[in-house]
Design a protein around this motif. Structure first.
Motif, PDB file in Angstrom:
ATOM      1  N   GLY A 137      -6.286  59.242  41.121  1.00  0.00           N
ATOM      2  CA  GLY A 137      -7.211  59.931  40.222  1.00  0.00           C
ATOM      3  C   GLY A 137      -8.407  60.547  40.906  1.00  0.00           C
ATOM      4  N   ILE A 138      -8.311  60.812  42.205  1.00  0.00           N
ATOM      5  CA  ILE A 138      -9.417  61.408  42.956  1.00  0.00           C
ATOM      6  C   ILE A 138      -9.273  62.925  43.013  1.00  0.00           C
ATOM      7  N   VAL A 139      -8.046  63.408  43.089  1.00  0.00           N
ATOM      8  CA  VAL A 139      -7.752  64.838  43.205  1.00  0.00           C
ATOM      9  C   VAL A 139      -6.851  65.238  42.051  1.00  0.00           C
ATOM     10  N   GLY A 140      -7.029  66.471  41.576  1.00  0.00           N
ATOM     11  CA  GLY A 140      -6.193  66.980  40.501  1.00  0.00           C
ATOM     12  C   GLY A 140      -5.920  68.462  40.656  1.00  0.00           C
ATOM     13  N   GLU A 141      -5.117  68.974  39.758  1.00  0.00           N
ATOM     14  CA  GLU A 141      -4.738  70.392  39.753  1.00  0.00           C
ATOM     15  C   GLU A 141      -5.675  71.177  38.848  1.00  0.00           C
ATOM     16  N   GLN A 142      -6.176  72.298  39.346  1.00  0.00           N
ATOM     17  CA  GLN A 142      -7.090  73.146  38.581  1.00  0.00           C
ATOM     18  C   GLN A 142      -6.361  74.377  38.053  1.00  0.00           C
ATOM     19  N   ALA A 143      -6.909  74.980  36.995  1.00  0.00           N
ATOM     20  CA  ALA A 143      -6.301  76.129  36.341  1.00  0.00           C
ATOM     21  C   ALA A 143      -6.114  77.319  37.266  1.00  0.00           C
ATOM     22  N   ASP A 144      -6.877  77.394  38.355  1.00  0.00           N
ATOM     23  CA  ASP A 144      -6.741  78.516  39.290  1.00  0.00           C
ATOM     24  C   ASP A 144      -5.602  78.306  40.287  1.00  0.00           C
ATOM     25  N   GLY A 145      -4.909  77.163  40.180  1.00  0.00           N
ATOM     26  CA  GLY A 145      -3.787  76.889  41.067  1.00  0.00           C
ATOM     27  C   GLY A 145      -4.168  76.131  42.328  1.00  0.00           C
ATOM     28  N   GLY A 164      -0.402  60.138  34.403  1.00  0.00           N
ATOM     29  CA  GLY A 164      -1.551  59.497  35.029  1.00  0.00           C
ATOM     30  C   GLY A 164      -2.320  60.411  35.969  1.00  0.00           C
ATOM     31  N   GLU A 165      -1.711  61.536  36.387  1.00  0.00           N
ATOM     32  CA  GLU A 165      -2.413  62.476  37.258  1.00  0.00           C
ATOM     33  C   GLU A 165      -3.272  63.407  36.417  1.00  0.00           C
ATOM     34  N   TYR A 166      -4.232  64.050  37.070  1.00  0.00           N
ATOM     35  CA  TYR A 166      -5.219  64.868  36.371  1.00  0.00           C
ATOM     36  C   TYR A 166      -5.007  66.359  36.579  1.00  0.00           C
ATOM     37  N   PHE A 167      -5.385  67.113  35.537  1.00  0.00           N
ATOM     38  CA  PHE A 167      -5.406  68.565  35.619  1.00  0.00           C
ATOM     39  C   PHE A 167      -6.638  69.054  34.861  1.00  0.00           C
ATOM     40  N   LYS A 168      -7.085  70.256  35.225  1.00  0.00           N
ATOM     41  CA  LYS A 168      -8.275  70.832  34.608  1.00  0.00           C
ATOM     42  C   LYS A 168      -7.947  72.235  34.122  1.00  0.00           C
ATOM     43  N   PRO A 169      -7.714  72.383  32.805  1.00  0.00           N
ATOM     44  CA  PRO A 169      -7.403  73.716  32.270  1.00  0.00           C
ATOM     45  C   PRO A 169      -8.622  74.630  32.359  1.00  0.00           C
ATOM     46  N   ALA A 170      -8.379  75.925  32.289  1.00  0.00           N
ATOM     47  CA  ALA A 170      -9.467  76.898  32.342  1.00  0.00           C
ATOM     48  C   ALA A 170     -10.486  76.595  31.244  1.00  0.00           C
TER      49      ALA A 170
END
Length: 120
Positions: free
Chosen positions: A41-49, A107-113
């Motif tokens: 849970g330290i790194v995740g995927e962002q909306a910009d790819g 359980g992994e993180y993502f950040k939508p726009a």
């Protein structure tokens, strides 16, 4: 760009990301470091790819791995954009959509726009 075409650009980018390269051993090491950070849970995927930090870190190995992977993604987005007549930003956003739909583990993180970090 149509939704299906958008998805196809993302799929093409992901295929290229998984292809073997001359620096595959180094890339595999960076991927292993990032995968562990994603699972923690330290790194995740962002909306910009690109990868982003869900939680602050001072770990130099993790920072280097994220930078390496993001640099590789930037190049792939430029290549995909040129082949598909879209912007690199659109290619990155398409890759994000594909990752969240098909590769992000529970359980992994993502950040939508325009949004906050969200746990899958």
């Amino acid at each position: 760009m149509q939704g299906r075409d958008f998805f196809n650009v993302g799929a093409a980018v992901l295929l290229a990301l998984s292809a073997a390269t001359p620096v595959a051993a180094q890339a595999a090491n960076a991927k292993a470091v990032v995968d562990a950070a994603k699972a923690s849970g330290i790194v995740g995927e962002q909306a910009d790819g690109f990868l982003g930090y869900v939680k602050p870190t001072t770990d130099p190995a993790l920072r280097a791995a994220v930078e390496e992977i993001n640099a590789g993604r930037a190049e792939l987005y430029r290549q995909a954009a040129a082949k598909n007549g879209v912007s690199p930003a659109a290619a990155g956003a398409s890759a994000f959509t594909t990752v969240v739909q098909s590769r992000l583990k529970p359980g992994e993180y993502f950040k939508p726009a325009g949004g906050d970090w969200t746990r899958k």
